[in-house]
Design an enzyme around this catalytic site. Structure first.
Site, PDB file in Angstrom:
ATOM      1  CB  CYS A 155      19.746 -17.589 -33.315  1.00 15.53           C
ATOM      2  SG  CYS A 155      18.668 -18.369 -32.098  1.00 15.53           S
ATOM      3  CB  CYS A 158      20.753 -17.785 -29.642  1.00 17.14           C
ATOM      4  SG  CYS A 158      20.040 -19.034 -30.705  1.00 17.14           S
ATOM      5  CG  ASP A 159      23.160 -14.617 -30.067  1.00 14.53           C
ATOM      6  OD1 ASP A 159      23.554 -15.256 -29.086  1.00 14.53           O
ATOM      7  OD2 ASP A 159      23.465 -14.922 -31.236  1.00 14.53           O
TER       8      ASP A 159
END
Ligand code: NDP
Length: 331
Positions: A155, A158-159
């Protein structure tokens, strides 16, 4: 009573005889990600006495990520596991019962809807909120498993933040990979896009975006052999033109490795009764969480192949609980 066990695609359908008294539940929530817990918070506060069946991956996909900085309400960020513990505690505070287990078969052919937990326990539910999510597909490498949460992610939203100015690789040739690569290109110094074929499967518009982004280097006809590093990812070994006379090993230096080869919605167990798209995402009536069956609702990634964020999943869980409450009050 007999049910079909149909959880795994690979597994042949086999009839399982389940005997015994059914437990009656007003609102059964399947899945314990942000959608499931948010549905539980709302359902519990509306006196629906919800029961959550946690599923195979208690806490959902977020339990495999590290820092979550984009969930509102955590100005300093929060780790995925802590966020899920917080959501669970909040759901339990209002009386949600959280149970271990997995729904192994269902019979939605008539009311009351019946579900079997772990192939033995029968539940009759007045309303069901399906929040079983989707599972990111991984390559299946041992090294990938080793670095999950330490440089391997599925993701970028997300990261990606952790790779400011660094070098990352994205694997996959579809729209998701193209999108993740262009997103990461805005953060990282350099992005390798690793594609196993000699062309990209992504849409023309996405291919153009990739081609017009200066810091993306596309590596066509490359397969990942291994992700390397000691404690964190520092590189990857790729095989160029695998299986041809020109086959050669290529090493790249990277700080992060993003897998974007698709998601598998966890809907197999319901697919005989609910409408899904060709990939398996459950179809809901637009603008609601309602499926084609009255009293059965879907929330989170199981019905969303576009946004796939914790906060959008939580929002749709809230909608599902409100829809369930309204359905019960109108009975
Ligand atoms: P896709 O199934 O479309 O693409 C998966 C990609 O991963 C393919 O290029 C595939 O390669 C590659 N792949 C699969 N397994 C491996 C493996 N083991 N090793 C290396 N590569 C592998 O998935 P997406 O998630 O990209 O997209 C899913 C759907 O969502 C699509 O319909 C897509 O159009 C849509 N979508 C739309 C977006 C948008 O419109 N903005 C954004 C994101 C998704 P190969 O081609 O060789 O099979």
């Amino acid at each position: 009573m007999s049910f079909f066990k149909s959880l795994n695609v690979e597994e042949e359908k086999k009839e399982v005889k389940i005997e015994g008294e059914a437990e009656k539940i007003k609102c059964l929530i399947i899945g314990s990600g942000p959608a499931g817990y948010t549905a539980a918070i709302y359902a519990a506060r509306a006196n629906l006495s919800p029961v959550i069946i946690q599923g195979q991956e208690a806490g959902g996909q977020l339990t495999t990520t590290t820092e979550v900085d984009n969930f509102p309400g955590y100005p300093q960020g929060v780790t995925g596991p802590v966020l899920m513990e917080d959501l669970k505690a909040q759901a339990e505070r209002f009386g949600t019962e959280v149970r271990w287990g997995e729904v192994t078969s269902v019979d939605f052919s008539q009311k009351p809807y019946k579900l079997v937990i772990d192939e033995k326990k029968i539940i009759e539910a007045q309303t069901v909120i399906i929040a079983t999510g989707a599972t990111a597909k991984y390559l299946g490498l041992e090294s990938e498993e080793k670095f999950k949460g330490g440089g391997v992610s599925a993701c970028a939203t997300c990261d990606g933040f952790f790779y400011k100015g660094k070098t990352v690789a994205v694997v996959g040739g579809g729209d998701t990979a193209a999108e993740e690569a262009t997103y990461l290109a805005g953060i990282a110094g350099k992005v390798y896009l690793i594609i196993r074929k000699s062309y990209m499967r992504a849409s023309k518009a996405m291919i153009a975006r990739v081609e017009n982004t200066a810091n993306i280097e596309v590596l066509y006809e490359h397969n990942t052999k291994e992700i390397t590093g000691t404690n964190v990812v520092t590189g990857a070994t790729l095989i160029k033109k695998k299986g041809t006379p020109e086959e050669e090993e290529v090493k790249i230096e990277i700080d992060g490795f993003f897998v974007a080869i698709g998601h598998r919605p966890n809907s197999m167990v319901f697919k005989d009764y609910l409408e899904t798209d060709e990939v398996g995402y459950i179809k809901t009536i637009p603008g609601s969480s309602k499926t084609k069956l009255p009293g059965i609702f879907a929330a989170g990634d199981i019905q969303d192949d576009t946004y796939r964020q914790a906060i959008t999943a939580a929002g749709s869980g809230c909608k599902a609980a409100i829809d369930a409450e309204k359905y019960l009050s109108e009975l």
